[in-house]
Design an enzyme around this catalytic site. Structure first.
Site, short mmCIF file in Angstrom:
data_model
loop_
_atom_site.label_atom_id
_atom_site.label_comp_id
_atom_site.label_asym_id
_atom_site.label_seq_id
_atom_site.Cartn_x
_atom_site.Cartn_y
_atom_site.Cartn_z
N LYS A 253 -1.32 -16.91 8.42
CA LYS A 253 -0.48 -16.09 9.34
C LYS A 253 0.47 -16.52 10.16
CE LYS A 253 -2.12 -11.48 8.51
NZ LYS A 253 -3.68 -10.83 8.01
N TYR B 7 -11.74 -7.51 7.02
CA TYR B 7 -10.58 -7.74 6.27
C TYR B 7 -10.27 -8.98 5.75
CZ TYR B 7 -6.33 -7.52 3.85
OH TYR B 7 -5.18 -7.75 2.85
N ASP C 261 -13.11 -16.72 9.35
CA ASP C 261 -11.84 -16.51 8.62
C ASP C 261 -10.76 -16.01 9.96
OD1 ASP C 261 -9.35 -14.95 7.79
OD2 ASP C 261 -10.34 -13.71 6.76
N TYR D 46 0.76 -1.12 0.22
CA TYR D 46 0.10 -0.15 -0.09
C TYR D 46 0.95 1.21 0.10
CZ TYR D 46 -2.85 -3.77 1.86
OH TYR D 46 -3.40 -4.76 1.93
C1 LIG Z 1 -4.08 -11.01 6.85
C2 LIG Z 1 -5.52 -11.72 6.35
C3 LIG Z 1 -5.82 -12.06 5.20
C4 LIG Z 1 -4.85 -12.24 4.05
O1 LIG Z 1 -4.02 -13.14 4.17
P1 LIG Z 1 -2.72 -12.80 3.30
O2 LIG Z 1 -1.49 -13.85 3.85
O3 LIG Z 1 -2.01 -11.56 3.59
O4 LIG Z 1 -3.09 -13.11 1.86
C5 LIG Z 1 -7.16 -12.65 5.17
N1 LIG Z 1 -8.07 -12.64 6.43
C6 LIG Z 1 -7.50 -12.03 7.43
C7 LIG Z 1 -8.57 -12.09 8.57
C8 LIG Z 1 -6.21 -11.59 7.68
O5 LIG Z 1 -5.85 -10.94 8.73
#
Ligand SMILES: *Cc1c(COP(=O)(O)O)cnc(C)c1O
Length: 430
Positions: free
Chosen positions: A279, A149, A250, A20
């Site tokens: 992550k 997100y 997620d 970004y």
């Molecule tokens: C960071 C994140 C993503 C995306 O993961 P990347 O490895 O950056 O593609 C998706 N969902 C959540 C909740 C995140 O924190």
């Protein structure tokens, strides 16, 4: 370019995109020499206490002997083989670990390269499930809450918050999804059923269009660092069941202990139909993610046409990453992670609370090993990094949010310096 002169940093500034950023007027990127434990050493000599765990991922800190060892050992036998038509122990062990650790009935695992891809896979699972079950009248939309997100690829972007996710820029090419307001009741607030009315109304009115609900359980991360009430999540699960819609959780940011539970769904005692992790899966060493689903989803997909699940990344199940993930999970389970997370939670709560006296600060909040200082005005990204570095800490705010989620191994002294450093910087803001 040799490492001793720093002309490569200048090259970076002129040629390399960072997340970004404006390539013609980038915010500073500080050159790192090494990282170990809870500290990052810059080429310019400063040693910084890490408040970010490299965006939620380095839960055991940097340069961990056991993670290093796991990768070295795996490297001796193979770095990578394709996952089409071949399999290997590290991937199967990881699948077993994930199935055992995650909420009940998530018994099928799809490995992928990054969080965003894990979300694409989840959305694709929901769509394939729906077309199997519904045939031509397939429900193709996803319902989500504002402020979320889920990543930067197109499917993931379509369910990010419409404003912070910059939908206006990609409007004409993004799938149009359905949004409701995020819950108003914060994590430790008093629950009122009225907080669920909008979700309930929209879901039941539009269920013939909706194949799945996707959300970040309990903690909305990059969309606003917001902690909401577990009863909301419980109600979402109940409403999905009543309306026969899949629930995708997620947990890419929240998974593996960050919120004080191994998975944030546990705060509400629910299990999703589809779960994304990423992550901290490898302890922050490499990019790896997974999407798990229950038998309802897997057999739904199998019973349709073509019955195959249509995804297959080149680096699927990369053995180095899987071996590292297994070692990271092993470390986590053998560590006293719950005690560590609640120790961090207590110290952050006490430390951040005192910052409410600064006129720049709107509010503070803490959940598990996540601390947030919300400001009245957005920080200046061109100058704020240097301010934190002067304090000997690594913190990377966005907008009005100064937030930390340190490695779980951060000690009280380091955490104290992190909190004091944040206090010193925000006290000088207007
Ligand atoms: C960071 C994140 C993503 C995306 O993961 P990347 O490895 O950056 O593609 C998706 N969902 C959540 C909740 C995140 O924190």
């Amino acid at each position: 370019m040799s490492d001793s002169d720093l002309s490569w940093v200048d090259y970076d500034t002129r040629h390399v995109w960072h997340p970004y950023t404006d390539i013609n007027n980038p915010t500073p990127a500080f050159p790192v020499k090494s990282a170990s434990g809870c500290t990052i050493e810059l080429q310019t000599g400063e040693i910084l206490i890490d408040g970010m765990a490299s965006w939620w991922s380095a839960i055991h800190g940097y340069n961990h002997p056991q993670l290093n060892e796991a990768i070295k050992n795996q490297l001796e036998s193979m770095a990578h083989v394709m996952f089409g038509g071949l399999t290997h122990r590290p991937a199967v062990d990881l699948a077993q670990n994930l199935i055992n650790l995650t909420p009940d009935h998530l018994d099928y695992v799809f490995l992928s390269d990054s969080g965003s891809v894990a979300v694409e896979v989840a959305l694709k699972m929901a769509l394939q499930y729906s077309s199997s079950i519904d045939g031509n009248s397939a429900r193709q939309k996803v319902l989500t809450i504002r402020g979320g997100y889920h990543g930067d690829t197109f499917g993931a972007m379509s369910v990010c918050d419409p404003i912070t996710g910059m939908h206006s820029l990609f409007h004409s090419v993004l799938p149009q999804q359905i949004f409701v307001d995020r819950p108003e009741t914060q994590f430790d607030g008093t629950w009122h059923e009225s907080d669920f009315e909008q979700f309930e109304k929209v879901l039941s009115a539009r269920k013939h269009e909706i194949c799945a609900v996707i959300l970040e359980p309990i903690v909305q991360g990059a969309g606003g660092m917001y902690f909401y009430h577990p009863t909301y999540l419980k109600r979402v699960r109940e409403a999905c069941d009543r309306n026969d819609v899949l629930l995708i959780a997620d947990e890419i940011a929240t998974g593996f202990g960050r919120t004080g539970k191994l998975f944030a769904c546990e705060h509400a005692g629910i299990a999703p139909d589809i779960l994304c992790v990423g992550k901290s899966l490898t302890g922050g060493y490499m990019s790896l993610a997974a999407t798990l689903c229950n038998e309802r989803v897997s057999s739904g997909i199998s019973s349709g046409e073509p019955g195959l699940f249509m995804h297959g990344p080149t680096f699927m199940g990369n053995p180095l990453a899987c071996a590292c993930a297994n070692a990271s999970i092993d470390l986590l389970l053998k560590s006293n992670w719950q005690a560590n997370v609640s120790r961090i939670e207590n110290q952050l709560s006490i430390g951040l609370e005192t910052m409410n006296r600064h006129k720049s600060v709107k509010s503070t909040r803490v959940l598990g090993a996540i601390g947030v200082v919300e400001l009245h005005r957005p920080v200046d990204m061109h100058s704020i990094g240097t301010e934190f570095i002067k304090q000997g800490i690594w913190v990377r705010p966005f907008g009005t949010l100064v937030y930390v989620m340190p490695p779980f191994c951060i000690n009280n002294l380091e955490l104290g310096r992190l909190v004091d450093g944040i206090g010193a910087v925000v006290s000088k803001l207007h």
